[in-house]
Design a protein around this motif. Structure first.
Motif, PDB file in Angstrom:
ATOM      1  N   ALA A 140       0.827  -1.218   0.000  1.00  0.00           N
ATOM      2  CA  ALA A 140       0.000   0.000   0.000  1.00  0.00           C
ATOM      3  C   ALA A 140       0.853   1.255   0.000  1.00  0.00           C
ATOM      4  O   ALA A 140       1.121   1.863   1.045  1.00  0.00           O
ATOM      5  N   HIS A 141       1.301   1.650  -1.199  1.00  0.00           N
ATOM      6  CA  HIS A 141       2.136   2.847  -1.313  1.00  0.00           C
ATOM      7  C   HIS A 141       2.113   3.308  -2.764  1.00  0.00           C
ATOM      8  O   HIS A 141       2.309   2.494  -3.667  1.00  0.00           O
ATOM      9  N   SER A 164       5.338   1.315   2.674  1.00  0.00           N
ATOM     10  CA  SER A 164       3.957   0.833   2.680  1.00  0.00           C
ATOM     11  C   SER A 164       3.195   1.402   3.859  1.00  0.00           C
ATOM     12  O   SER A 164       3.764   1.623   4.934  1.00  0.00           O
ATOM     13  N   GLY A 165       1.908   1.596   3.641  1.00  0.00           N
ATOM     14  CA  GLY A 165       1.000   1.770   4.752  1.00  0.00           C
ATOM     15  C   GLY A 165       0.592   0.402   5.287  1.00  0.00           C
ATOM     16  O   GLY A 165       1.064  -0.640   4.826  1.00  0.00           O
ATOM     17  N   VAL A 166      -0.286   0.403   6.274  1.00  0.00           N
ATOM     18  CA  VAL A 166      -0.765  -0.855   6.853  1.00  0.00           C
ATOM     19  C   VAL A 166      -1.542  -1.643   5.805  1.00  0.00           C
ATOM     20  O   VAL A 166      -2.407  -1.100   5.114  1.00  0.00           O
ATOM     21  N   CYS A 167      -1.205  -2.926   5.646  1.00  0.00           N
ATOM     22  CA  CYS A 167      -1.960  -3.803   4.761  1.00  0.00           C
ATOM     23  C   CYS A 167      -1.699  -5.256   5.143  1.00  0.00           C
ATOM     24  O   CYS A 167      -0.633  -5.590   5.666  1.00  0.00           O
ATOM     25  N   PRO A 195      -2.698   9.085   5.427  1.00  0.00           N
ATOM     26  CA  PRO A 195      -2.919   7.636   5.501  1.00  0.00           C
ATOM     27  C   PRO A 195      -2.362   6.921   4.275  1.00  0.00           C
ATOM     28  O   PRO A 195      -2.135   7.527   3.229  1.00  0.00           O
ATOM     29  N   HIS A 196      -2.138   5.605   4.434  1.00  0.00           N
ATOM     30  CA  HIS A 196      -1.796   4.718   3.317  1.00  0.00           C
ATOM     31  C   HIS A 196      -0.517   5.144   2.592  1.00  0.00           C
ATOM     32  O   HIS A 196      -0.427   5.068   1.373  1.00  0.00           O
ATOM     33  N   LEU A 197       0.485   5.568   3.356  1.00  0.00           N
ATOM     34  CA  LEU A 197       1.720   6.029   2.733  1.00  0.00           C
ATOM     35  C   LEU A 197       2.955   5.396   3.371  1.00  0.00           C
ATOM     36  O   LEU A 197       3.796   4.823   2.684  1.00  0.00           O
ATOM     37  N   HIS A 198       3.050   5.511   4.696  1.00  0.00           N
ATOM     38  CA  HIS A 198       4.171   4.939   5.443  1.00  0.00           C
ATOM     39  C   HIS A 198       3.648   4.382   6.762  1.00  0.00           C
ATOM     40  O   HIS A 198       2.514   4.660   7.171  1.00  0.00           O
ATOM     41  N   LEU A 199       4.518   3.640   7.450  1.00  0.00           N
ATOM     42  CA  LEU A 199       4.181   3.087   8.758  1.00  0.00           C
ATOM     43  C   LEU A 199       4.738   3.969   9.874  1.00  0.00           C
ATOM     44  O   LEU A 199       5.822   4.541   9.757  1.00  0.00           O
ATOM     45  N   GLU A 203       2.716   0.999  14.104  1.00  0.00           N
ATOM     46  CA  GLU A 203       2.216   0.107  13.053  1.00  0.00           C
ATOM     47  C   GLU A 203       3.257  -0.919  12.624  1.00  0.00           C
ATOM     48  O   GLU A 203       2.934  -2.083  12.359  1.00  0.00           O
TER      49      GLU A 203
END
Length: 254
Positions: A140-141, A164-167, A195-199, A203
């Motif tokens: 998710a990035h 990645s974001g959380v996935c 959101p949906h870019l980095h951890l 996370e």
């Protein structure tokens, strides 16, 4: 399988720390560099001859790929130039991205096929390179980005989050890995990160705990983010061995 950190600064280079680049070596096999951000080529020269490496890219953001035009120059114009093409695995558009950065003329694309054999990742399709089995999975990035599950010759497993974001894919990718090399670009403070870019550290720790990884190595912390704050968040979520990598960190996987 040995991992040597060439650079690990997130988003931009830091003082004495190039952007993302990781040298992977299996005895008797051709070395592989995973990501090739600004500053990585100089760091690589301390360890191996740059002519003798293949390259795998998680994605095409500048901090993960834009020292490759320098590697192209090295392979073309060093006193003993390359006589083969280096494998270059990456997302769709890799040849155009690197060719645009390498071109001498604005708006034109340098044909890099004289020195790189550019090969596209296919989500879930394993490739073999440098004595390793490498499984790419879409995470998710933006733009198109893969995380990687890398299995060495004795079954040892390194999982790399990429950015990645959380996935759920990250959990699957890292499941029971010996080492999970995972980005954590910021803290979990609300309202301070898209959101949906980095951890966040929180996370990253949660992903590692869900995946039951044997050890967690944190990377991609930008110069403006507190390493200690990220580490405190990780420790609150994951109770296995934790490290924060730095340039020249070496990890034997397995």
């Amino acid at each position: 399988m040995r991992l040597t950190v060439l650079g690990c600064s997130g988003s931009v280079g830091g003082p004495g720390n190039p952007c993302s680049g990781y040298l992977l070596r299996v005895p008797g096999e051709r070395p592989v560099v995973m990501d090739f951000g600004p500053g990585v080529l100089g760091a690589l020269q301390r360890h191996v001859d740059p002519i003798d490496v293949d390259v795998i890219l998680s994605h095409l953001h500048a901090d993960h790929c834009l020292d490759l035009p320098g590697l192209l120059v090295w392979r073309r114009y060093a006193p003993t130039p390359a006589t083969d093409r280096a494998a270059l695995y990456g997302p769709p558009g890799t040849a155009q991205r690197i060719g645009a950065a390498s071109s001498e003329f604005p708006g034109e694309i340098d044909d890099v096929s004289d020195t790189f054999d550019v090969l596209p990742w296919v989500d879930g399709q394993q490739v073999r390179l440098g004595g390793m089995a490498i499984l790419p999975r879409t995470v998710a990035h933006p733009p198109s980005t893969v995380g990687l599950r890398i299995t060495g010759p004795e079954g040892e497993v390194l999982a790399f989050s990429g950015d990645s974001g959380v996935c759920d894919t990250l959990v699957e990718l890292a499941s029971d890995a010996d080492v999970f090399l995972c980005e954590a670009s910021w803290t979990h403070a609300p309202g301070q990160r898209p959101p949906h870019l980095h951890l966040s550290g929180t996370e990253a720790g949660q992903m590692a705990a869900r995946a039951h990884v044997k050890s967690l190595a944190i990377t991609h912390i930008p110069p403006w983010t507190s390493t200690e704050d990220v580490l405190d968040e990780v420790r609150a979520e994951y109770d296995g061995p934790i490290s924060v990598v730095n340039p020249d960190t070496e990890l034997d996987v397995g």
